[in-house]
Design a protein around this motif. Structure first.
Motif, PDB file in Angstrom:
ATOM      1  N   SER A   1     -49.118 -58.393  16.354  1.00 47.73           N
ATOM      2  CA  SER A   1     -48.536 -58.420  15.020  1.00 47.73           C
ATOM      3  C   SER A   1     -48.592 -59.846  14.509  1.00 47.73           C
ATOM      4  O   SER A   1     -48.260 -60.780  15.238  1.00 47.73           O
ATOM      5  CB  SER A   1     -47.096 -57.921  15.085  1.00 47.73           C
ATOM      6  N   LYS A   2     -49.047 -60.021  13.306  1.00 46.70           N
ATOM      7  CA  LYS A   2     -49.116 -61.337  12.665  1.00 46.70           C
ATOM      8  C   LYS A   2     -49.743 -62.392  13.560  1.00 46.70           C
ATOM      9  O   LYS A   2     -49.227 -63.496  13.699  1.00 46.70           O
ATOM     10  CB  LYS A   2     -47.716 -61.778  12.253  1.00 46.70           C
TER      11      LYS A   2
ATOM     12  N   GLU B   1     -62.907 -50.862  16.014  1.00 49.83           N
ATOM     13  CA  GLU B   1     -62.602 -49.603  15.331  1.00 49.83           C
ATOM     14  C   GLU B   1     -63.844 -48.730  15.180  1.00 49.83           C
ATOM     15  O   GLU B   1     -64.204 -48.335  14.073  1.00 49.83           O
ATOM     16  CB  GLU B   1     -61.992 -49.881  13.949  1.00 49.83           C
TER      17      GLU B   1
ATOM     18  N   CYS C   1     -53.533 -58.021  11.410  1.00 46.93           N
ATOM     19  CA  CYS C   1     -52.772 -58.722  12.443  1.00 46.93           C
ATOM     20  C   CYS C   1     -53.657 -59.649  13.275  1.00 46.93           C
ATOM     21  O   CYS C   1     -53.164 -60.372  14.125  1.00 46.93           O
ATOM     22  CB  CYS C   1     -52.056 -57.726  13.350  1.00 46.93           C
TER      23      CYS C   1
ATOM     24  N   SER D   1     -63.306 -45.169  13.411  1.00 45.63           N
ATOM     25  CA  SER D   1     -62.471 -44.976  12.222  1.00 45.63           C
ATOM     26  C   SER D   1     -63.199 -44.277  11.084  1.00 45.63           C
ATOM     27  O   SER D   1     -62.573 -43.687  10.218  1.00 45.63           O
ATOM     28  CB  SER D   1     -61.936 -46.324  11.744  1.00 45.63           C
TER      29      SER D   1
ATOM     30  N   HIS E   1     -56.211 -49.463  15.052  1.00 41.50           N
ATOM     31  CA  HIS E   1     -54.837 -49.514  14.548  1.00 41.50           C
ATOM     32  C   HIS E   1     -54.182 -48.151  14.676  1.00 41.50           C
ATOM     33  O   HIS E   1     -53.120 -47.907  14.142  1.00 41.50           O
ATOM     34  CB  HIS E   1     -54.786 -50.065  13.112  1.00 41.50           C
ATOM     35  N   ASP E   2     -54.876 -47.259  15.423  1.00 38.77           N
ATOM     36  CA  ASP E   2     -54.380 -45.902  15.617  1.00 38.77           C
ATOM     37  C   ASP E   2     -53.684 -45.837  16.978  1.00 38.77           C
ATOM     38  O   ASP E   2     -54.321 -45.892  18.026  1.00 38.77           O
ATOM     39  CB  ASP E   2     -55.579 -44.949  15.560  1.00 38.77           C
ATOM     40  N   GLN E   3     -52.347 -45.734  16.970  1.00 38.05           N
ATOM     41  CA  GLN E   3     -51.612 -45.823  18.228  1.00 38.05           C
ATOM     42  C   GLN E   3     -51.910 -44.662  19.161  1.00 38.05           C
ATOM     43  O   GLN E   3     -51.953 -44.829  20.369  1.00 38.05           O
ATOM     44  CB  GLN E   3     -50.112 -45.946  17.947  1.00 38.05           C
TER      45      GLN E   3
ATOM     46  N   PHE F   1     -43.876 -49.263  16.136  1.00 38.17           N
ATOM     47  CA  PHE F   1     -45.301 -49.095  15.886  1.00 38.17           C
ATOM     48  C   PHE F   1     -45.903 -48.004  16.762  1.00 38.17           C
ATOM     49  O   PHE F   1     -46.789 -47.273  16.359  1.00 38.17           O
ATOM     50  CB  PHE F   1     -46.034 -50.419  16.105  1.00 38.17           C
TER      51      PHE F   1
ATOM     52  N   GLY G   1     -52.751 -52.918  16.651  1.00 41.40           N
ATOM     53  CA  GLY G   1     -51.836 -53.574  15.725  1.00 41.40           C
ATOM     54  C   GLY G   1     -52.153 -53.155  14.303  1.00 41.40           C
ATOM     55  O   GLY G   1     -53.216 -52.600  14.042  1.00 41.40           O
ATOM     56  N   PRO G   2     -51.242 -53.438  13.387  1.00 42.77           N
ATOM     57  CA  PRO G   2     -51.455 -53.032  12.003  1.00 42.77           C
ATOM     58  C   PRO G   2     -52.564 -53.856  11.349  1.00 42.77           C
ATOM     59  O   PRO G   2     -52.997 -54.871  11.885  1.00 42.77           O
ATOM     60  CB  PRO G   2     -50.108 -53.310  11.333  1.00 42.77           C
ATOM     61  N   SER G   3     -52.998 -53.407  10.192  1.00 37.82           N
ATOM     62  CA  SER G   3     -54.071 -54.083   9.463  1.00 37.82           C
ATOM     63  C   SER G   3     -53.715 -55.548   9.208  1.00 37.82           C
ATOM     64  O   SER G   3     -52.597 -55.860   8.833  1.00 37.82           O
ATOM     65  CB  SER G   3     -54.296 -53.357   8.145  1.00 37.82           C
TER      66      SER G   3
END
Ligand SMILES: Nc1ncnc2c1ncn2[C@@H]1O[C@H](COP(=O)(O)OP(=O)(O)OP(=O)(O)O)[C@@H](O)[C@H]1O
Ligand SMILES: [Mg+2]
Lengths: 364, 304
Positions: A213-214, A164, A45, A167, A197-199, A238, A41-43
């Protein structure tokens, strides 16, 4: 298969009074034994927060965390047979590489002989034997990463958490470590819960992925499920590149719906849970579409102006501006001797491969 | 320009830089070593009858540091009183250091684990006692622990004790006073090193099955060791030379080195002995420092 970690209705609310923030909102996940499971997910989330609750560094505001069926939500971290590979590695700077790796075993009260035997085994697993006596400040980032991994694996935890872990590494080393992580998971048979967060990393490494997400989990499934059948617009956007087309369902036959696009052409798309007359969004992956010459053949669905051609070595991306103003991207593999016959600014048609278009679930 | 010419040029530049800082160095030299040299000189002179010194060499003062002459003859015996005072000073200073460490460590840890925006406030609170004159703070303690002071009054009123507990003019009173006065000197360097502590490393300890006590012993203490050493030095050295606190709370009966030295320059009118005692005190401090630094180098030298 048995469940290793069960996350039941888990919420985490930070802060008190009127300044509360819900970082994780009623999440339900069931992670199987022996699985390489990824939280994607994005940063911001809530991935780290969820992972920290599994590790025991945060306690859920609500809900249960089960380890092999036992609720561990209130158990302190040093009692949980779960280890973590921290994002910044968090190695003990006042100890040697070998002492770092042996720390968990010593805390578990293992005998000296057992500890040193296992440390040697772990050093071999991560290919760090020559560095055993070094200080952690005297080895490179990639090597620190291996030590962190060895340190977390040494006590043979039931579940390994990785936040991560790759990263901070450069591209080449990251690719190498991805393969090695997979190998180690295979060799040790330990359940891995991996945060990224890397798909691309998620797709290549995971058995299953949870897209967040969120603070919410939007979809759980195999990389294929998630890529081919995204549950909603967020997941579709995403994971990989996606084109969206809008239209109205005209006809439904079994699993296939015929959709009248806004541009006037018809397209058939796989669908579930839609009815005739519904307004729908259709997703088409760039590699499933093709730019074709204008007096279009049967499979062409829409027309536009070719705006940009980007050469990527293995393939070429075509950016086509549709009449409604949106941009449609296609990706075509390059073949020898075949150069693009389309000039930028010319009128082109877009053809979509059969069965490649998919209707997003209604309301998504 | 050739390599050697460049190097020579560079060397000249360095020399000139030295020249630039010479005024500062001169002041440091004069201000730091000048008075010390005077003290050293005085310690080898004869005491004047009304204080001051006579310009006459005499080793008497140095002999007087550890020995005393008999009242009626010239026989030398160990100066029990001086040694007892030295020993009491060292013991009280060590105890003060230990107690400030015991109280200061959790305090510093508490502050370092607060949200960053509230840490300033806590530090500010810690330093408030510094704003008040040392003498006044010491008299405040006196007020609390004297026979008809706050503690005894309350305990008497509650009927917990029949008669006042005697706390004033004991070593315990001096110790309490010094711990109170020097606690901030322990907390501040401890906080400085804990604030830099990466708490993810602490979490890694918990993650790897270390109980809270083991995390403290095996992870936190080794990592904040520079702060512990700095705090101990900062507390131990001024404790050793403490004057006001033992004077007020010890009642002039329980002396420390500082009071003994003051006595020689005042009522005792023996400046050479006072000077010799001062130098001895410095030697003790130096010895303590060397031990500390050696120790810190051996175990803590590798921190990044
Ligand atoms: N201790 C805390 N107090 C208050 N808010 C917090 C706390 N920890 C995390 N948050 C908030 O919770 C949200 C989720 O944070 P989290 O660290 O889980 O995100 P993440 O998905 O791991 O992001 P990233 O990919 O950037 O690491 C963020 O908005 C963050 O600001
Ligand atoms: Mg995170």
């Amino acid at each position: 298969m048995n469940e290793a970690i069960g996350i039941r209705d888990v919420s985490k609310v930070f802060g008190q009074g009127d300044t509360t923030f819900t970082a994780v909102a009623r999440v339900n996940i069931s992670i199987r034994e022996n699985e390489f499971f990824t939280l994607l997910g994005p940063s911001g989330c809530g991935k780290t927060t969820l992972l920290r609750m599994i590790a025991g560094f945060e306690f859920p505001t609500d809900g249960e965390i089960l380890l092999h069926g036992e609720n561990i939500a209130d158990m302190p971290p040093f009692r949980r047979p779960i280890n973590t590979v921290f994002q910044n590695y968090a190695l003990f700077p006042h100890m040697t590489v070998a002492d770092n790796i042996g720390f968990g075993l010593r805390m578990l009260g293992k005998s000296k002989a057992e500890v040193s035997e296992r440390v040697i085994e772990m050093l071999r697993l991560v290919k760090m034997e020559p560095m055993a006596g070094r200080r952690t400040s005297e080895i490179s980032g990639g090597q620190q990463q291996r030590v962190a991994l060895a340190r977390a694996l040494a006590p043979q935890p039931k579940v390994l958490l990785l936040d991560e872990p790759l990263s901070a590494l450069d591209y080449k080393l990251r690719k190498e470590m991805q393969l090695e992580l997979k190998r180690m998971q295979h060799e040790t048979g330990i359940t891995f819960i991996f945060v990224t967060h890397d798909q691309e990393e998620a797709l290549t490494m995971s058995d299953r992925i949870a897209v967040m997400s969120k603070g919410q989990v939007l979809q759980v499934g195999s990389p294929r499920d998630i890529y081919d059948a995204p549950a909603d617009r967020f997941v579709a956007e995403f994971i990989g590149e996606t084109n969206f087309l809008t239209g109205r369902v005209r006809k439904i036959a079994e699993e296939t719906a015929e959709v009248m696009l806004e541009g006037g052409a018809a397209i058939s798309a796989t669908a579930a849970g839609v009815g005739v007359g519904d307004d729908v969004t259709i997703v088409v992956r760039p590699e499933h579409a093709e730019v074709v010459a204008v007096p279009a053949t049967g499979s062409a669905v829409t027309k536009g102006t070719l705006e940009n051609v980007v050469y990527f070595g293995t393939d070429t991306h075509f950016h086509v501006r549709l009449p409604d103003g949106s941009v449609f991207v296609t990706r075509q593999q390059n073949r020898p001797r075949l150069s693009s016959e389309f000039a930028v600014g010319s009128e082109v048609s877009i053809a979509v491969a059969a069965d490649a278009a998919r209707i997003l679930r209604a309301g998504a | 320009m050739s390599q050697s010419a460049i190097r020579a040029d560079y060397r000249r530049t360095l020399t000139r830089r030295w020249l630039l800082s010479s005024p500062a160095l001169l002041i440091v030299l004069l201000a730091a070593t000048g008075p010390l040299l005077v003290v050293l000189l005085y310690s080898f002179l004869k005491a004047g009858p009304y204080g001051g010194v006579l310009p006459e060499f005499s080793p008497e003062a140095w002999i007087g540091v550890v020995m005393q002459r008999g009242l009626f003859d010239d026989t030398l015996s160990i100066a029990d009183a001086h040694l007892a005072i030295f020993w009491r000073s060292i013991r009280l200073s060590l105890e003060t250091t230990l107690l400030t460490l015991i109280f200061g460590f959790p305090t510093a840890y508490f502050i370092a684990t607060r949200p960053p925006n509230t840490r300033e406030l806590w530090l500010f609170l810690i330093t408030i006692p510094f704003w008040t004159n040392l003498l006044i703070r010491t008299f405040a303690i006196l007020q609390i622990i004297r026979n008809d002071g706050t503690i005894n009054t309350v305990l008497l009123k509650l009927g917990l004790i029949g008669e006042p507990i005697r706390m004033l003019y004991t070593d315990g009173a001096i110790l309490a006073g010094m711990v109170y006065v020097y606690l901030p000197l322990m907390v501040l360097p401890l906080y400085a090193s804990m604030e830099k502590l990466d708490f993810r490393i602490v979490e890694a300890g918990y993650d790897l099955y270390a109980t809270p006590f083991r995390v403290l012993r095996l992870v936190i203490i080794p990592l904040v060791k520079p702060g512990i050493v700095a705090g101990c030095i900062l507390v131990f050295i001024p404790s050793l030379g403490a004057y006001v606190t033992p004077n007020v709370l010890g009642g002039g009966k329980n002396l420390m080195i500082g009071n003994l030295i003051e006595l020689q320059f005042g009522q005792g009118r023996n400046w050479p002995l006072g000077s010799a005692l001062s130098i001895s005190l410095m030697a003790v401090v130096m010895a303590a420092l060397i031990v500390y630094v050696r120790n810190a180098d051996k175990t803590g030298g590798h921190h990044g």
